[in-house]
Scaffold this active site. Sequence first.
Site, mmCIF file in Angstrom:
data_model
loop_
_atom_site.group_PDB
_atom_site.id
_atom_site.type_symbol
_atom_site.label_atom_id
_atom_site.label_comp_id
_atom_site.label_asym_id
_atom_site.label_seq_id
_atom_site.Cartn_x
_atom_site.Cartn_y
_atom_site.Cartn_z
ATOM 1 C CG ASP A 8 19.050 -0.467 42.977
ATOM 2 O OD1 ASP A 8 18.921 -1.413 43.784
ATOM 3 O OD2 ASP A 8 19.142 0.721 43.334
ATOM 4 C CG HIS A 9 23.656 -1.250 43.212
ATOM 5 N ND1 HIS A 9 23.043 -0.241 42.491
ATOM 6 C CD2 HIS A 9 24.104 -0.681 44.357
ATOM 7 C CE1 HIS A 9 23.141 0.888 43.174
ATOM 8 N NE2 HIS A 9 23.774 0.650 44.311
ATOM 9 C CB CYS A 65 15.896 0.406 44.698
ATOM 10 S SG CYS A 65 14.671 1.400 45.579
ATOM 11 C CB THR A 67 14.971 2.874 50.504
ATOM 12 O OG1 THR A 67 14.851 3.552 49.240
ATOM 13 C CG2 THR A 67 16.273 3.282 51.194
ATOM 14 N N GLY A 70 13.115 5.206 45.950
ATOM 15 C CA GLY A 70 13.404 5.815 44.648
ATOM 16 C C GLY A 70 12.656 5.111 43.529
ATOM 17 C CG HIS A 98 -8.685 -0.235 51.693
ATOM 18 N ND1 HIS A 98 -8.819 0.458 52.880
ATOM 19 C CD2 HIS A 98 -9.484 -1.334 51.807
ATOM 20 C CE1 HIS A 98 -9.673 -0.183 53.670
ATOM 21 N NE2 HIS A 98 -10.077 -1.273 53.052
ATOM 22 N NE ARG A 133 -14.989 2.347 52.751
ATOM 23 C CZ ARG A 133 -15.201 1.042 52.907
ATOM 24 N NH1 ARG A 133 -16.131 0.443 52.184
ATOM 25 N NH2 ARG A 133 -14.497 0.331 53.757
ATOM 26 C CG HIS A 134 -11.780 1.095 49.176
ATOM 27 N ND1 HIS A 134 -11.224 1.985 50.066
ATOM 28 C CD2 HIS A 134 -12.372 0.127 49.918
ATOM 29 C CE1 HIS A 134 -11.449 1.573 51.302
ATOM 30 N NE2 HIS A 134 -12.149 0.453 51.238
HETATM 31 C C1 RB5 Z 1 21.352 3.013 45.949
HETATM 32 O O1 RB5 Z 1 22.424 3.315 46.798
HETATM 33 C C2 RB5 Z 1 20.050 3.492 46.577
HETATM 34 O O2 RB5 Z 1 20.026 4.868 46.660
HETATM 35 C C3 RB5 Z 1 18.869 2.967 45.792
HETATM 36 O O3 RB5 Z 1 18.933 1.584 45.759
HETATM 37 C C4 RB5 Z 1 17.508 3.297 46.340
HETATM 38 O O4 RB5 Z 1 17.441 2.981 47.699
HETATM 39 C C5 RB5 Z 1 16.996 4.640 46.044
HETATM 40 O O5 RB5 Z 1 15.919 5.053 46.456
#
Ligand code: RB5
Length: 146
Positions: A8-9, A65, A67, A70, A98, A133-134
């Site tokens: 994403d952006h 993305c 973080t 998401g 694993h 096991r894994h």
């Molecule tokens: C976009 O602002 C942000 O929410 C997205 O890139 C991501 O981090 C969502 O989990």
Amino acid sequence: MKVAIAFDHAGIVLRPVVEEVIEQCGGQILDCGTDSADPVDYVPHAFAAADAVSQGKADRAIICCGTGLGSCIAASKVRGVRGVTVSDTYSARMSRLHNDANCLCLGGRVVGTELARDILTLWLQTEFSGEDRHRRRIDDVMAREG
Ligand code: RB5
């Protein structure tokens, strides 16, 4: 190895290093967008990459993305997809050894380009250990898919 990629952006800052590492590792890219820093919801792009894995059009997916969270939640809804959000090299390696993770999610606002390079390289080059096991634990998780 064919690798579906999606951004994403907020994750697109990692596109150059993702493409570079896949190519260095001898992989082929299946591009699921996006192409610019214009704001875009991560969900359709994450699903496109995850669907490619689920449908056997790609062996693995890499989704970025802001973080890596998401996109991992979204991708892991898709049958057969084991997504992991990773921001350190130990977890990158263990997610393959694993967990046989087939979808790596990175945060463009969390990891810098050079840490991303190390994570991507390790993740692409590490094979599943195949230990009983894994395998048993992974099979147990996958058998619980809705
Ligand atoms: C976009 O602002 C942000 O929410 C997205 O890139 C991501 O981090 C969502 O989990």
